[in-house]
Design a protein around this motif. Sequence first.
Motif, PDB file in Angstrom:
ATOM      1  N   ARG A  43       1.195  -1.082  -0.170  1.00 27.26           N
ATOM      2  CA  ARG A  43      -0.080  -0.391   0.121  1.00 27.26           C
ATOM      3  C   ARG A  43       0.820   1.337  -0.089  1.00 27.26           C
ATOM      4  N   ALA A  44       1.763   1.131   0.473  1.00 26.46           N
ATOM      5  CA  ALA A  44       2.976   2.307   1.015  1.00 26.46           C
ATOM      6  C   ALA A  44       3.710   2.797  -0.448  1.00 26.46           C
ATOM      7  N   GLY A  45       3.517   1.361  -1.506  1.00 25.86           N
ATOM      8  CA  GLY A  45       4.835   1.449  -2.155  1.00 25.86           C
ATOM      9  C   GLY A  45       5.730   1.121  -2.308  1.00 25.86           C
ATOM     10  N   ARG A  46       5.972   0.542  -1.375  1.00 23.64           N
ATOM     11  CA  ARG A  46       6.911  -0.855  -1.408  1.00 23.64           C
ATOM     12  C   ARG A  46       7.607  -1.873  -1.240  1.00 23.64           C
ATOM     13  N   PRO A  47       7.127  -2.234  -2.865  1.00 18.51           N
ATOM     14  CA  PRO A  47       6.729  -3.696  -2.910  1.00 18.51           C
ATOM     15  C   PRO A  47       7.363  -4.778  -2.287  1.00 18.51           C
ATOM     16  N   ALA A  48       9.108  -4.367  -2.795  1.00 19.98           N
ATOM     17  CA  ALA A  48       9.800  -4.837  -2.626  1.00 19.98           C
ATOM     18  C   ALA A  48      10.571  -5.318  -0.873  1.00 19.98           C
ATOM     19  N   ALA A  49       9.988  -4.487  -0.257  1.00 19.45           N
ATOM     20  CA  ALA A  49      10.810  -4.203   1.436  1.00 19.45           C
ATOM     21  C   ALA A  49       9.626  -4.346   2.272  1.00 19.45           C
ATOM     22  N   PRO A  50       9.506  -4.525   3.578  1.00 18.75           N
ATOM     23  CA  PRO A  50      11.172  -4.947   4.377  1.00 18.75           C
ATOM     24  C   PRO A  50      11.587  -6.422   3.400  1.00 18.75           C
ATOM     25  N   ARG A  51      13.098  -6.327   3.222  1.00 17.74           N
ATOM     26  CA  ARG A  51      13.452  -6.963   2.410  1.00 17.74           C
ATOM     27  C   ARG A  51      13.754  -8.033   4.213  1.00 17.74           C
ATOM     28  N   GLU A  52      14.842  -7.958   4.842  1.00 19.77           N
ATOM     29  CA  GLU A  52      14.807  -9.410   6.245  1.00 19.77           C
ATOM     30  C   GLU A  52      13.392  -9.105   7.111  1.00 19.77           C
ATOM     31  N   VAL A  53      13.787 -10.761   7.473  1.00 19.91           N
ATOM     32  CA  VAL A  53      12.272 -10.153   8.725  1.00 19.91           C
ATOM     33  C   VAL A  53      13.531 -11.433  10.049  1.00 19.91           C
ATOM     34  N   VAL A  54      13.736 -10.707  10.735  1.00 23.05           N
ATOM     35  CA  VAL A  54      15.148 -11.092  12.049  1.00 23.05           C
ATOM     36  C   VAL A  54      13.921 -11.523  13.558  1.00 23.05           C
ATOM     37  N   GLN A  55      14.262 -12.479  13.862  1.00 22.90           N
ATOM     38  CA  GLN A  55      13.762 -13.102  15.315  1.00 22.90           C
ATOM     39  C   GLN A  55      14.698 -13.642  15.513  1.00 22.90           C
ATOM     40  N   TYR A  56      13.907 -13.301  16.627  1.00 21.04           N
ATOM     41  CA  TYR A  56      15.894 -13.733  17.730  1.00 21.04           C
ATOM     42  C   TYR A  56      14.701 -15.423  18.513  1.00 21.04           C
ATOM     43  N   VAL A  57      15.631 -16.042  18.678  1.00 22.80           N
ATOM     44  CA  VAL A  57      14.943 -17.203  20.081  1.00 22.80           C
ATOM     45  C   VAL A  57      15.526 -17.776  20.223  1.00 22.80           C
ATOM     46  N   PRO A  58      15.463 -18.449  21.426  1.00 23.43           N
ATOM     47  CA  PRO A  58      16.735 -19.344  21.920  1.00 23.43           C
ATOM     48  C   PRO A  58      16.646 -20.583  21.588  1.00 23.43           C
ATOM     49  N   CYS A  59      18.029 -21.616  21.899  1.00 23.78           N
ATOM     50  CA  CYS A  59      18.458 -22.902  20.827  1.00 23.78           C
ATOM     51  C   CYS A  59      19.231 -23.624  21.970  1.00 23.78           C
TER      52      CYS A  59
END
Length: 323
Positions: free
Chosen positions: A188-204
């Motif tokens: 909707r904001a005219g940024r169809p390719a963004a944001p490129r990254e999705v970073v998630q913190y997870v204990p492992c």
Amino acid sequence: MPPSACVEQAVAAERAGLSTLWFAENPFTRGVWPAMAACAVATQRLRIGIGVFNPYNRHPTLMAMEMAAFDELSAGRAVLGIGAGIGTKVRKMQLATDRPIAAVRDAMTIARRLLRGEDVSYTGKVFSVDGVRQFPLRRTDMPILMAAMGEQALRLCAEVADGLMISNMCPPAYTRRAVGIMREAAARAGRPAAPREVVQYVPCAVRDDGDEARRLAKDTVAAMLTAYWSQGTASPATRAAIADENGLDPGEFAHVMGRLGRGEPPATVLDDRLLAEYAIAGTVDECLERCRVYAEAGVTELGIWPVGHRAIDDLARLGAALR
């Protein structure tokens, strides 16, 4: 953890072939700069990111100054993450946190423009600048990610950030929904390719004995659930993600939290299915399978933090399996 331990893990992560070293900074814990600088000197390839700075105890102009200097030290490996911070801790500094979305928008705008090398005059609702400019920059395209949980924050992330950062204790079902909201808002904001990254913190926890790994992870998850939920350190949006997206009905989840609050052993309270909503734990193969669940939900990079006292071994195991 102390800077020396951070350096040890950074070197191990680089040796294992992992991609990014993430640091979290919250008020009244260790400041991250000594460890980040030491890790930059000790490594050559890893990206080094802060996830996140908040603009209340670090003004956006200071963020930009420090990150630009750190980018020089790290030879262009710096990644900036900005978020509203933990409101309960920020308020202990007698700072107003009643407009977090506006504060983050202002911080993103000011820091972005300064890190592009622009002359910046900007009047925001919380933060403003008048005729400021950075010193000569090593580069003008440093990635800037944003921590977001609620729908309003996710929509802002879609408009202004290069990527989304998702907190610990968020089940994959939440992640899938959050990524959908963000992508719809970006279109909707005219940024169809963004944001490129999705970073998630997870204990492992990775062990040859999967049951041992899950026991370790249950202790960590129980402590974090208690801090986030029972002690009220998490935002309302984070609390909703923890409680509403884990596959339990509200009564069942309340029962679990009640048992943890009474001090019952985590291994008897948290079954393996519920643990898997909040952590990655098991043998190498079991952990990689759970990583794929996050990838299917839209995560592009997992910020795993090893639990227990064998972090270097955990990183080596994962690295060997990913080669």
